[in-house]
Motif scaffolding. Sequence first.
Motif, PDB file in Angstrom:
ATOM      1  N   GLN A 167       0.830  -1.209   0.000  1.00  0.00           N
ATOM      2  CA  GLN A 167       0.000   0.000   0.000  1.00  0.00           C
ATOM      3  C   GLN A 167       0.862   1.256   0.000  1.00  0.00           C
ATOM      4  O   GLN A 167       0.576   2.210  -0.727  1.00  0.00           O
ATOM      5  CB  GLN A 167      -0.947  -0.015   1.199  1.00  0.00           C
TER       6      GLN A 167
ATOM      7  N   ARG B 266      -4.911 -12.589  -3.316  1.00  0.00           N
ATOM      8  CA  ARG B 266      -5.462 -11.513  -2.479  1.00  0.00           C
ATOM      9  C   ARG B 266      -5.127 -11.744  -1.003  1.00  0.00           C
ATOM     10  O   ARG B 266      -4.811 -10.804  -0.266  1.00  0.00           O
ATOM     11  CB  ARG B 266      -6.983 -11.444  -2.640  1.00  0.00           C
TER      12      ARG B 266
ATOM     13  N   ASP C 176      -1.937  -1.326  -5.584  1.00  0.00           N
ATOM     14  CA  ASP C 176      -3.237  -1.747  -5.055  1.00  0.00           C
ATOM     15  C   ASP C 176      -3.422  -3.254  -5.244  1.00  0.00           C
ATOM     16  O   ASP C 176      -2.660  -3.930  -5.931  1.00  0.00           O
ATOM     17  CB  ASP C 176      -4.382  -0.965  -5.709  1.00  0.00           C
ATOM     18  N   GLN C 177      -4.451  -3.766  -4.606  1.00  0.00           N
ATOM     19  CA  GLN C 177      -4.665  -5.212  -4.578  1.00  0.00           C
ATOM     20  C   GLN C 177      -4.840  -5.817  -5.975  1.00  0.00           C
ATOM     21  O   GLN C 177      -4.241  -6.842  -6.302  1.00  0.00           O
ATOM     22  CB  GLN C 177      -5.894  -5.548  -3.719  1.00  0.00           C
TER      23      GLN C 177
ATOM     24  N   TYR D 126      -1.629 -10.714  -0.435  1.00  0.00           N
ATOM     25  CA  TYR D 126      -1.567  -9.248  -0.436  1.00  0.00           C
ATOM     26  C   TYR D 126      -1.962  -8.695   0.940  1.00  0.00           C
ATOM     27  O   TYR D 126      -1.274  -7.830   1.498  1.00  0.00           O
ATOM     28  CB  TYR D 126      -2.502  -8.698  -1.509  1.00  0.00           C
ATOM     29  N   ARG D 127      -3.049  -9.225   1.484  1.00  0.00           N
ATOM     30  CA  ARG D 127      -3.494  -8.769   2.821  1.00  0.00           C
ATOM     31  C   ARG D 127      -2.474  -9.131   3.898  1.00  0.00           C
ATOM     32  O   ARG D 127      -2.182  -8.317   4.787  1.00  0.00           O
ATOM     33  CB  ARG D 127      -4.861  -9.383   3.143  1.00  0.00           C
TER      34      ARG D 127
ATOM     35  N   ASN E  92       0.508  -6.763   3.764  1.00  0.00           N
ATOM     36  CA  ASN E  92       0.203  -5.460   4.369  1.00  0.00           C
ATOM     37  C   ASN E  92       0.170  -5.532   5.889  1.00  0.00           C
ATOM     38  O   ASN E  92       0.623  -4.604   6.567  1.00  0.00           O
ATOM     39  CB  ASN E  92      -1.128  -4.924   3.819  1.00  0.00           C
TER      40      ASN E  92
END
Length: 344
Positions: free
Chosen positions: A295, A333, A300-301, A336-337, A340
């Motif tokens: 981020q 995804r 972005d995702q 990705y989370r 972060n």
Amino acid sequence: MDNTEILKIGPGYLRQVEETLWDRRISGKLLYVSDPMVDKLYGQIVRPQLTSVGRVKEEVVDSNTIAYAMSVAERVIATDIDCIVGMGGGRVLDVCKYASYISKRPLLSIATTMANDGIASPIAVLMRKDKKPKSLGCAMPSMLIVDTEVIRQGPSQLIKAGIGDTISNYTALLDWELAVSRKREEMNGYAYLMSKTSLDALMKTQYSEIEPGFLEVLANSLVLSGIAMQFAGTSRPVSGSEHLFSHALDYFSDVKNLHGIQVALGAVAVLMLIGRDYGPVLEYLRRFGVDINPQRLSIDQETFVYCMQHATEMRQNRYTYLHETNLSRERVREVYRELNRETA
């Protein structure tokens, strides 16, 4: 003229340009290549040393296209230049490496940044007419000077990118081992050892912050990565799935981050995807303040997912874990989370 390669890494070496050229028995016509900013900072130190060695012609780099590098090579050949002296970052040095390779003239490379392993690699990344980067085989510089005082005065983010590029050897070697086990490629033991030594020198360092001693370790690691490529005749020892992901970001995304930061992000993301322990790599990056939070990097995702899913298209015949891993939208995804969260 002998073919001995000369490598000088440490503080104050910018004042040993003349001595380095004499050591290599170089004289006659020299082509000094730099960009306006670097020349303004350090030209007054280097120029007088060059004029003591021979007649100096100058080239101001305003482009890093294949066509421009070829035009520099043509100038070297047409005007009987005896040696190219390039000073600057990756853009200048890639032009010089390719011009040196095409013209078959020696190159003294003076690196003023260490953002990636390009300072010593036998590969030049130049732009095609469509403004997409192209990696071209060339030769390693015959002489390389890295003045760690100069590096330390530069932006710390460039040093962090150099750390990221070397750390990415971690996944590159895993990918190479996989490709060999699947009989997609052959192993070059010397190249593997050089890449592993480069990685180990960095990860096992006693230093915990960016200081002069650490900069010498980093410079040596980047040079070892370049030698690994030279042994292999390819970037395979230092470039795997994490580089494919970075190339996809360069190709599909308008957001531009430093190459070394992108491959470091790619390395940790791939380790997460394939269920390997990413802790040591992430902890090392944290130790030196290398920020790979997607981020904060403005990735972005959806861009992250798309680039990871299309990474294998970036380079044919480069078999990696991404060819065998679940790259479903939901799985990527999830990574990705997780990235972060882990780098918040």
